[in-house]
Each structure stands twice: as C-alpha cells, then as structure tokens.
Motif scaffolding. Structure first.
Motif, short mmCIF file in Angstrom:
data_model
loop_
_atom_site.label_atom_id
_atom_site.label_comp_id
_atom_site.label_asym_id
_atom_site.label_seq_id
_atom_site.Cartn_x
_atom_site.Cartn_y
_atom_site.Cartn_z
N UNK A 184 0.81 -1.22 0.00
CA UNK A 184 0.00 0.00 0.00
C UNK A 184 0.85 1.27 0.00
N UNK A 185 2.04 1.21 0.53
CA UNK A 185 2.92 2.38 0.55
C UNK A 185 3.18 2.90 -0.87
N UNK A 186 3.25 1.98 -1.82
CA UNK A 186 3.53 2.37 -3.22
C UNK A 186 2.43 3.28 -3.75
N UNK A 187 1.18 3.03 -3.32
CA UNK A 187 0.03 3.75 -3.87
C UNK A 187 -0.27 5.05 -3.12
N UNK A 188 0.13 5.13 -1.85
CA UNK A 188 -0.25 6.32 -1.08
C UNK A 188 0.84 7.39 -1.04
N UNK B 118 0.65 5.34 8.04
CA UNK B 118 -0.76 5.06 8.31
C UNK B 118 -1.26 3.89 7.45
N UNK B 119 -0.83 3.85 6.20
CA UNK B 119 -1.36 2.86 5.25
C UNK B 119 -0.71 1.49 5.39
N UNK B 120 0.49 1.43 5.92
CA UNK B 120 1.22 0.15 5.99
C UNK B 120 0.46 -0.83 6.88
#
Ligand code: SF4
Ligand code: SF4
Length: 94
Positions: A37-41, A70-72
């Motif tokens: 998710x880190x790639x997208x946020x 937060x997204x990880x």
C-alpha cells in the motif's frame, strides 16, 4: 489571496536531507507484504516495487506527510519520525 494547485505547491518543496534517515523500512517484512500500500499512497513516489517482491525506498525527498506509516498493514515495517531540526522538507512561496 492567490490560489495554488497541489502540483504548484509541490514544486515549491525544498529538501535538506539529514544523513540519518527519518524513515526506515524493514526489508524482510516488505518482501513478505502482498498489498504494498505504501507504493500507492506516497505522493512523492518514494516506494518502488521491484520484480523480486522487495521495495526500494529513498527517504531524501519525503514530504513528511505520514501516509505510508498510516497505510502500511505490517506492524513495525516502517519506523517513522520527523527529521532533526533544520533538516527535511520546506515549502517556499511560489
Ligand atoms: S505496505 Fe508496509 S510492509 Fe508493505 S511494502 Fe509497504 S512499507 Fe513494506
Ligand atoms: S511520509 Fe509521505 S512523502 Fe514521506 S515516504 Fe511516507 S508517504 Fe511518502
């Protein structure tokens, strides 16, 4: 007051990286992570997925927004703090 777009604001960012990274990622946990998710946020595109499933990360042009933390979804995969005083990002008048 003149309104600026997000892109215009981003162009005013200046970076003074500390030698000590303010964000550290755990390579083993990232390798086992399926969501990435880190790639997208990350608005600065600092997380790059590699073909072997690992993540390439560079902290030097970080906006310090905290979105990756937060997204990880993997607890403890990201160690996040603000850079030391005088280092990191600043936004100047366009
Ligand atoms: S979401 Fe977290 S664990 Fe997954 S690749 Fe990104 S930083 Fe690593
Ligand atoms: S704090 Fe924001 S800009 Fe910095 S790496 Fe995380 S998501 Fe990207």
């Amino acid at each position: 007051m003149v309104k600026t777009t997000h892109e215009e604001k981003m162009r005013t960012a200046r970076f003074k990286p500390d030698v000590k990274p303010h964000i550290v990622v755990d390579g083993q946990k990232c390798g086992e992570c399926s969501l990435k998710s880190c790639v997208y946020v990350c608005p600065a595109n600092l997380f790059v997925p590699l073909a072997d499933g690992s993540i390439l990360f560079n902290y030097e042009q970080c906006f310090e927004c905290g979105a990756c933390y937060v997204a990880c979804n993997e607890e403890g995969a990201i160690s996040w703090s603000y850079p030391a005083g005088g280092f990191g990002v600043t936004f100047r008048e366009a």
